[in-house]
Design a protein around this motif. Sequence first.
Motif, PDB file in Angstrom:
ATOM      1  N   TYR A  10       0.843  -1.206   0.000  1.00  0.00           N
ATOM      2  CA  TYR A  10       0.000   0.000   0.000  1.00  0.00           C
ATOM      3  C   TYR A  10       0.874   1.250   0.000  1.00  0.00           C
ATOM      4  CZ  TYR A  10      -3.643   3.275   1.539  1.00  0.00           C
ATOM      5  OH  TYR A  10      -4.519   4.331   1.641  1.00  0.00           O
ATOM      6  N   LEU A  11       1.960   1.228   0.772  1.00  0.00           N
ATOM      7  CA  LEU A  11       2.885   2.365   0.779  1.00  0.00           C
ATOM      8  C   LEU A  11       3.641   2.466  -0.539  1.00  0.00           C
ATOM      9  CD1 LEU A  11       3.472   4.405   3.176  1.00  0.00           C
ATOM     10  CD2 LEU A  11       2.165   2.395   3.814  1.00  0.00           C
ATOM     11  N   SER A  12       3.959   1.331  -1.150  1.00  0.00           N
ATOM     12  CA  SER A  12       4.701   1.371  -2.419  1.00  0.00           C
ATOM     13  C   SER A  12       3.775   1.568  -3.612  1.00  0.00           C
ATOM     14  CB  SER A  12       5.503   0.072  -2.611  1.00  0.00           C
ATOM     15  OG  SER A  12       4.650  -1.023  -2.887  1.00  0.00           O
ATOM     16  N   PHE A  66       9.780  -4.702  -5.872  1.00  0.00           N
ATOM     17  CA  PHE A  66       9.183  -3.827  -4.866  1.00  0.00           C
ATOM     18  C   PHE A  66       9.724  -2.412  -5.033  1.00  0.00           C
ATOM     19  CE2 PHE A  66       9.239  -2.000  -0.514  1.00  0.00           C
ATOM     20  CZ  PHE A  66       7.877  -2.037  -0.254  1.00  0.00           C
ATOM     21  N   ASP A  67       8.827  -1.424  -5.031  1.00  0.00           N
ATOM     22  CA  ASP A  67       9.196  -0.032  -5.250  1.00  0.00           C
ATOM     23  C   ASP A  67       9.636   0.601  -3.919  1.00  0.00           C
ATOM     24  OD1 ASP A  67       9.438   2.639  -5.902  1.00  0.00           O
ATOM     25  OD2 ASP A  67       7.613   2.699  -7.125  1.00  0.00           O
ATOM     26  N   MET A  68      10.900   0.400  -3.598  1.00  0.00           N
ATOM     27  CA  MET A  68      11.430   0.891  -2.329  1.00  0.00           C
ATOM     28  C   MET A  68      11.424   2.417  -2.262  1.00  0.00           C
ATOM     29  SD  MET A  68      12.527  -0.127   0.606  1.00  0.00           S
ATOM     30  CE  MET A  68      13.060  -1.827   0.329  1.00  0.00           C
ATOM     31  N   GLU A  69      11.685   3.067  -3.371  1.00  0.00           N
ATOM     32  CA  GLU A  69      11.727   4.536  -3.377  1.00  0.00           C
ATOM     33  C   GLU A  69      10.366   5.111  -2.992  1.00  0.00           C
ATOM     34  OE1 GLU A  69      12.752   8.291  -6.368  1.00  0.00           O
ATOM     35  OE2 GLU A  69      13.002   6.226  -7.060  1.00  0.00           O
ATOM     36  N   PHE A 112       7.965   3.487  -1.384  1.00  0.00           N
ATOM     37  CA  PHE A 112       7.677   3.056  -0.014  1.00  0.00           C
ATOM     38  C   PHE A 112       8.263   4.036   0.999  1.00  0.00           C
ATOM     39  CE2 PHE A 112       9.163   0.804   3.816  1.00  0.00           C
ATOM     40  CZ  PHE A 112       7.964   0.312   4.305  1.00  0.00           C
ATOM     41  N   MET A 113       9.432   4.577   0.697  1.00  0.00           N
ATOM     42  CA  MET A 113      10.114   5.487   1.608  1.00  0.00           C
ATOM     43  C   MET A 113       9.732   6.952   1.395  1.00  0.00           C
ATOM     44  SD  MET A 113      11.869   3.452   3.502  1.00  0.00           S
ATOM     45  CE  MET A 113      12.919   4.617   4.370  1.00  0.00           C
ATOM     46  N   ASP A 114       8.814   7.248   0.510  1.00  0.00           N
ATOM     47  CA  ASP A 114       8.412   8.628   0.197  1.00  0.00           C
ATOM     48  C   ASP A 114       7.946   9.347   1.467  1.00  0.00           C
ATOM     49  OD1 ASP A 114       7.272  10.990  -0.668  1.00  0.00           O
ATOM     50  OD2 ASP A 114       6.178  10.080  -2.327  1.00  0.00           O
ATOM     51  N   PRO A 115       8.600  10.436   1.852  1.00  0.00           N
ATOM     52  CA  PRO A 115       8.271  11.111   3.118  1.00  0.00           C
ATOM     53  C   PRO A 115       6.937  11.839   3.116  1.00  0.00           C
ATOM     54  CG  PRO A 115       9.920  12.368   1.909  1.00  0.00           C
ATOM     55  CD  PRO A 115       9.745  11.074   1.167  1.00  0.00           C
ATOM     56  N   THR A 116       6.261  11.936   1.975  1.00  0.00           N
ATOM     57  CA  THR A 116       4.965  12.624   1.958  1.00  0.00           C
ATOM     58  C   THR A 116       3.884  11.804   2.663  1.00  0.00           C
ATOM     59  OG1 THR A 116       4.400  11.711  -0.222  1.00  0.00           O
ATOM     60  CG2 THR A 116       5.501  13.845  -0.171  1.00  0.00           C
ATOM     61  N   GLU A 137       4.599   0.033  21.253  1.00  0.00           N
ATOM     62  CA  GLU A 137       5.336   1.166  20.697  1.00  0.00           C
ATOM     63  C   GLU A 137       5.027   1.258  19.211  1.00  0.00           C
ATOM     64  OE1 GLU A 137       9.523   1.088  21.490  1.00  0.00           O
ATOM     65  OE2 GLU A 137       9.263   0.700  23.642  1.00  0.00           O
ATOM     66  N   MET A 138       4.854   2.477  18.734  1.00  0.00           N
ATOM     67  CA  MET A 138       4.618   2.707  17.312  1.00  0.00           C
ATOM     68  C   MET A 138       5.944   3.131  16.681  1.00  0.00           C
ATOM     69  SD  MET A 138       1.448   1.944  17.185  1.00  0.00           S
ATOM     70  CE  MET A 138       1.016   2.418  15.514  1.00  0.00           C
ATOM     71  N   MET A 139       6.531   2.235  15.897  1.00  0.00           N
ATOM     72  CA  MET A 139       7.828   2.519  15.278  1.00  0.00           C
ATOM     73  C   MET A 139       7.631   3.104  13.889  1.00  0.00           C
ATOM     74  SD  MET A 139      10.508  -0.380  16.475  1.00  0.00           S
ATOM     75  CE  MET A 139      10.990  -0.432  18.204  1.00  0.00           C
ATOM     76  N   SER A 140       8.196   4.249  13.677  1.00  0.00           N
ATOM     77  CA  SER A 140       8.036   4.972  12.426  1.00  0.00           C
ATOM     78  C   SER A 140       8.983   4.456  11.354  1.00  0.00           C
ATOM     79  CB  SER A 140       8.285   6.466  12.655  1.00  0.00           C
ATOM     80  OG  SER A 140       8.363   7.158  11.430  1.00  0.00           O
ATOM     81  N   ARG A 141       8.523   4.494  10.134  1.00  0.00           N
ATOM     82  CA  ARG A 141       9.396   4.165   9.004  1.00  0.00           C
ATOM     83  C   ARG A 141      10.597   5.087   8.966  1.00  0.00           C
ATOM     84  NH1 ARG A 141       6.793   6.293   3.990  1.00  0.00           N
ATOM     85  NH2 ARG A 141       7.593   8.124   5.072  1.00  0.00           N
ATOM     86  N   ASP A 142      10.433   6.307   9.451  1.00  0.00           N
ATOM     87  CA  ASP A 142      11.499   7.299   9.353  1.00  0.00           C
ATOM     88  C   ASP A 142      12.576   7.135  10.419  1.00  0.00           C
ATOM     89  OD1 ASP A 142       9.969   8.325   7.270  1.00  0.00           O
ATOM     90  OD2 ASP A 142       8.909   9.715   8.590  1.00  0.00           O
ATOM     91  N   ASP A 143      12.417   6.150  11.318  1.00  0.00           N
ATOM     92  CA  ASP A 143      13.414   5.926  12.361  1.00  0.00           C
ATOM     93  C   ASP A 143      14.636   5.155  11.865  1.00  0.00           C
ATOM     94  OD1 ASP A 143      11.844   7.260  14.163  1.00  0.00           O
ATOM     95  OD2 ASP A 143      10.949   5.459  15.027  1.00  0.00           O
TER      96      ASP A 143
END
Length: 298
Positions: free
Chosen positions: A66-68, A115-118, A120-124, A140-146
């Motif tokens: 879903y993120l990718s 898999f579209d890693m770029e 998936f990591m889109d900060p928007t 704990e909610m672990m963020s992708r940005d961590d």
Amino acid sequence: MEVYGKLTDLPRGKAAKTVTEGCLILEGGGWRGMYTQGALDALMQEGIMFETTAGVSAGAMSATAYLSGQIGLCARINLTHRHDPRYCGLIAGRTDHGITGFSYLFHDLFDMYEFDMERFMDPTRKFYAEVTNMITGDPEMMSRDDGHIFEAIRASASLPYISLPVMIEGKPYLDGGCSDRLPYKWAKEQGFRKIMIIRTRDRSYRRPVKKERFMTKMVYSKYPVFEESLKKSIPYYNQTIDETDRDYSEGKIFVLYPSTPVKVSRLEGDMDKLGALYWQGYHDMKQQMPELKAYLAK
């Protein structure tokens, strides 16, 4: 290796790069997550891409495509590789100390299926995987940005009793559902104006409260607070479901429930059942799309 017989019927494509206000919460449930994957594909086809997604256990794994923005990706992987022992079975147990071959998924299969890693990591857009800290017993909610999101997904989907803890920054973690099976309270505390939840159980379902298991004391004697969290997680889950039902009835949130009781088990291996559950999620979401759009437009 047994695969789903109608793989070619699964949808394909890339979701629009839109951002939809609000938070999407994805419940866990092992292979019942096929329902979630069908619903997510329907959302992607409609260009509904929530600004924040929070998943627990199988929900965290389902969130990856879903993120990718890759429609049908999770379903193709799961309905092809369910009986691949590197992904789910003995080899996975040896390599990843549980029932899921996360290493094989995140490296070999993601490479194989491009898999579209770029994206998936889109900060928007934001993504959180819920885990349980075995020392504190707290979710704990672990963020992708961590910087360690795939370790967090692995921990979030590592079942108690049959998986070893996942170490993240020197701390042991397991399935987020060990403490909080649906991070609705967290979403409300974040102040989201719109919240959508995808359940993997029908609306009437409440989890039976079981007697304390002797095995819990034996396996987790080194983590007494975690042991307590396991004990309290089911009553807390049922309270949370009561709350989400009430808020949905009052129009405060939107919840997608399976239209009929889910007969797929957490460790289901029947490929026809898994395929049918995917399509149930897909068609349930399509049917509820007008109601969801009306809620989002308020």
